[in-house]
Design a protein around this motif. Structure first.
Motif, PDB file in Angstrom:
ATOM      1  N   GLY A 153       0.780  -1.224   0.000  1.00 28.42           N
ATOM      2  CA  GLY A 153       0.000   0.000   0.000  1.00 28.42           C
ATOM      3  C   GLY A 153       0.812   1.276   0.000  1.00 28.42           C
ATOM      4  N   TYR A 154       2.119   1.171   0.156  1.00 27.12           N
ATOM      5  CA  TYR A 154       2.967   2.367   0.174  1.00 27.12           C
ATOM      6  C   TYR A 154       3.453   2.713  -1.232  1.00 27.12           C
ATOM      7  N   LEU A 155       3.619   4.027  -1.476  1.00 26.25           N
ATOM      8  CA  LEU A 155       4.080   4.525  -2.768  1.00 26.25           C
ATOM      9  C   LEU A 155       5.585   4.765  -2.727  1.00 26.25           C
ATOM     10  N   GLY A 156       6.259   4.402  -3.810  1.00 25.16           N
ATOM     11  CA  GLY A 156       7.692   4.645  -3.916  1.00 25.16           C
ATOM     12  C   GLY A 156       8.035   5.185  -5.290  1.00 25.16           C
ATOM     13  N   MET A 157       9.210   5.785  -5.388  1.00 27.33           N
ATOM     14  CA  MET A 157       9.669   6.339  -6.662  1.00 27.33           C
ATOM     15  C   MET A 157      10.507   5.314  -7.421  1.00 27.33           C
ATOM     16  N   ALA A 158      10.126   5.076  -8.683  1.00 27.76           N
ATOM     17  CA  ALA A 158      10.929   4.217  -9.548  1.00 27.76           C
ATOM     18  C   ALA A 158      12.117   5.029 -10.065  1.00 27.76           C
ATOM     19  N   ARG A 159      13.187   4.350 -10.397  1.00 25.61           N
ATOM     20  CA  ARG A 159      14.384   5.040 -10.895  1.00 25.61           C
ATOM     21  C   ARG A 159      15.260   4.051 -11.647  1.00 25.61           C
ATOM     22  N   GLY A 160      16.337   4.579 -12.239  1.00 31.43           N
ATOM     23  CA  GLY A 160      17.323   3.740 -12.893  1.00 31.43           C
ATOM     24  C   GLY A 160      18.429   3.363 -11.928  1.00 31.43           C
ATOM     25  N   GLY A 161      19.592   3.040 -12.472  1.00 31.83           N
ATOM     26  CA  GLY A 161      20.717   2.641 -11.635  1.00 31.83           C
ATOM     27  C   GLY A 161      21.245   3.754 -10.754  1.00 31.83           C
ATOM     28  N   ASP A 162      21.117   4.989 -11.210  1.00 33.57           N
ATOM     29  CA  ASP A 162      21.537   6.148 -10.429  1.00 33.57           C
ATOM     30  C   ASP A 162      20.475   6.424  -9.362  1.00 33.57           C
ATOM     31  N   THR A 194      -4.609   5.337   1.399  1.00 30.92           N
ATOM     32  CA  THR A 194      -5.506   5.396   2.554  1.00 30.92           C
ATOM     33  C   THR A 194      -6.880   4.829   2.224  1.00 30.92           C
ATOM     34  N   SER A 195      -7.198   4.773   0.943  1.00 27.56           N
ATOM     35  CA  SER A 195      -8.470   4.209   0.495  1.00 27.56           C
ATOM     36  C   SER A 195      -8.322   3.811  -0.974  1.00 27.56           C
ATOM     37  N   GLY A 196      -8.843   2.634  -1.313  1.00 29.88           N
ATOM     38  CA  GLY A 196      -8.790   2.214  -2.709  1.00 29.88           C
ATOM     39  C   GLY A 196      -7.808   1.093  -2.996  1.00 29.88           C
ATOM     40  N   MET A 197      -7.387   0.356  -1.962  1.00 34.86           N
ATOM     41  CA  MET A 197      -6.510  -0.788  -2.237  1.00 34.86           C
ATOM     42  C   MET A 197      -7.235  -1.838  -3.067  1.00 34.86           C
ATOM     43  N   ASP A 198      -8.561  -1.859  -2.994  1.00 34.28           N
ATOM     44  CA  ASP A 198      -9.314  -2.776  -3.850  1.00 34.28           C
ATOM     45  C   ASP A 198      -9.130  -2.401  -5.316  1.00 34.28           C
ATOM     46  N   VAL A 199      -9.028  -1.098  -5.591  1.00 38.97           N
ATOM     47  CA  VAL A 199      -8.782  -0.633  -6.959  1.00 38.97           C
ATOM     48  C   VAL A 199      -7.366  -1.020  -7.387  1.00 38.97           C
ATOM     49  N   VAL A 200      -6.410  -0.837  -6.473  1.00 40.56           N
ATOM     50  CA  VAL A 200      -5.024  -1.239  -6.751  1.00 40.56           C
ATOM     51  C   VAL A 200      -4.973  -2.716  -7.121  1.00 40.56           C
ATOM     52  N   ASN A 201      -5.675  -3.536  -6.361  1.00 39.27           N
ATOM     53  CA  ASN A 201      -5.666  -4.979  -6.611  1.00 39.27           C
ATOM     54  C   ASN A 201      -6.390  -5.345  -7.907  1.00 39.27           C
ATOM     55  N   GLN A 202      -7.406  -4.559  -8.274  1.00 37.45           N
ATOM     56  CA  GLN A 202      -8.066  -4.787  -9.566  1.00 37.45           C
ATOM     57  C   GLN A 202      -7.097  -4.528 -10.714  1.00 37.45           C
ATOM     58  N   ILE A 203      -6.336  -3.450 -10.595  1.00 36.62           N
ATOM     59  CA  ILE A 203      -5.335  -3.141 -11.625  1.00 36.62           C
ATOM     60  C   ILE A 203      -4.301  -4.265 -11.690  1.00 36.62           C
ATOM     61  N   ALA A 204      -3.905  -4.742 -10.513  1.00 38.36           N
ATOM     62  CA  ALA A 204      -2.882  -5.789 -10.449  1.00 38.36           C
ATOM     63  C   ALA A 204      -3.363  -7.121 -11.007  1.00 38.36           C
ATOM     64  N   SER A 205      -4.669  -7.291 -11.113  1.00 37.40           N
ATOM     65  CA  SER A 205      -5.217  -8.587 -11.533  1.00 37.40           C
ATOM     66  C   SER A 205      -5.455  -8.700 -13.038  1.00 37.40           C
ATOM     67  N   VAL A 206      -5.235  -7.627 -13.797  1.00 35.47           N
ATOM     68  CA  VAL A 206      -5.517  -7.697 -15.234  1.00 35.47           C
ATOM     69  C   VAL A 206      -4.478  -8.579 -15.927  1.00 35.47           C
ATOM     70  N   PRO A 207      -4.845  -9.191 -17.048  1.00 34.19           N
ATOM     71  CA  PRO A 207      -3.891 -10.032 -17.792  1.00 34.19           C
ATOM     72  C   PRO A 207      -2.717  -9.209 -18.325  1.00 34.19           C
ATOM     73  N   VAL A 208      -1.538  -9.805 -18.306  1.00 33.46           N
ATOM     74  CA  VAL A 208      -0.342  -9.143 -18.838  1.00 33.46           C
ATOM     75  C   VAL A 208       0.179  -9.933 -20.037  1.00 33.46           C
ATOM     76  N   GLU A 209       1.039  -9.290 -20.793  1.00 34.86           N
ATOM     77  CA  GLU A 209       1.604  -9.919 -21.993  1.00 34.86           C
ATOM     78  C   GLU A 209       2.392 -11.178 -21.617  1.00 34.86           C
ATOM     79  N   ASN A 210       2.144 -12.247 -22.352  1.00 34.41           N
ATOM     80  CA  ASN A 210       2.832 -13.514 -22.118  1.00 34.41           C
ATOM     81  C   ASN A 210       4.098 -13.550 -22.973  1.00 34.41           C
ATOM     82  N   VAL A 211       5.124 -12.892 -22.474  1.00 33.70           N
ATOM     83  CA  VAL A 211       6.381 -12.779 -23.223  1.00 33.70           C
ATOM     84  C   VAL A 211       7.544 -13.055 -22.277  1.00 33.70           C
ATOM     85  N   PRO A 212       8.729 -13.354 -22.816  1.00 29.09           N
ATOM     86  CA  PRO A 212       9.902 -13.584 -21.958  1.00 29.09           C
ATOM     87  C   PRO A 212      10.259 -12.339 -21.150  1.00 29.09           C
TER      88      PRO A 212
END
Length: 235
Positions: A153-162, A194-212
């Motif tokens: 449920g916590y938000l973090g910043m994505a980044r590269g190697g730096d 603080t609210s909407g983890m059910d929405v987060v989990n809905q997003i997480a449950s969608v099909p993703v590309e079946n690729v390497p």
């Protein structure tokens, strides 16, 4: 008799004089008390006014944001006192509509969902090979606070190697990911759902590309238009 009359008259004059002086002193005391009361009231107004001004003008420690998505609303709180530059950057991007119509381009099952790449704007399929590689022009320094962790449920910043390369992409942890808290090399946490983890989990449950895993389409949603950030509003 005349002497008695004179003494009586003098006594009356003394009593009248004392009475007049007493009234004068009483009126003077009342006036002084009124002046003190008025001064105290004015001072109270000044103190209250200064307190209200300081309260209103002081930067809030927590900023609230609403992430509007095609799956629903996610309410989050952002910790400005613990990650000021990160939160200020996020708020600035949100207010400039940078995040409007971006895709949750990374759906890593049991790990995170991630968005904030301008290359995904409008979910144009022809640009899929570049999804996850874009960001805003300005980068921000790494801000690690020991009291914040990459927990579910916590938000973090994505980044590269730096470690100072974070810009606009952010993620929401689906589970506790304390491995991302590595000292000095960790990923900066700056908020929490603080609210909407059910929405987060809905997003997480969608099909993703079946690729390497080596494919640029790895972890991308099959139907990108179904998992988009429509806007982010700050309150």
């Amino acid at each position: 008799m005349d002497n008695d009359r004179i003494i009586f008259q003098q006594a009356n004059e003394v009593r009248l004089l004392l009475l007049e002086n007493g009234i004068a002193y009483s009126e003077e005391g009342a006036a002084r008390r009124r002046m003190y009361l008025l001064a105290g009231f004015v001072l109270l107004i000044i103190v209250v006014g200064v307190g209200v001004y300081l309260y209103v003008s002081a930067p809030p420690n927590i900023v609230h944001a609403q992430i509007n998505t095609t799956k629903g609303i996610i309410q989050v709180e952002l910790y400005k006192s613990k990650a000021p530059q990160t939160v200020n950057n996020f708020v600035s991007l949100a207010n400039s509509h940078f995040y409007d119509n971006l895709v949750w381009h990374r759906i890593a099952k049991g790990f995170v969902i991630q968005t904030g790449d301008p290359n995904t704007k409008g979910a144009v399929n022809s640009t899929r090979n570049t999804w996850g590689q874009g960001g805003s022009p300005q980068t921000i320094p790494q801000e690690l606070d020991p009291s914040l962790h990459n927990d579910a449920g916590y938000l973090g910043m994505a980044r590269g190697g730096d470690v100072n390369s974070a810009s606009s992409q952010f993620y929401i942890n689906l589970v506790d990911n304390r491995s991302l808290d590595t000292a000095n090399r960790g990923y900066a946490v700056f908020g929490k759902v603080t609210s909407g983890m059910d929405v987060v989990n809905q997003i997480a449950s969608v099909p993703v590309e079946n690729v390497p895993q080596t494919s640029p389409l790895y972890n991308q949603p099959v139907d990108a238009t179904s998992v988009m950030v429509t806007s982010i509003t700050i309150s």
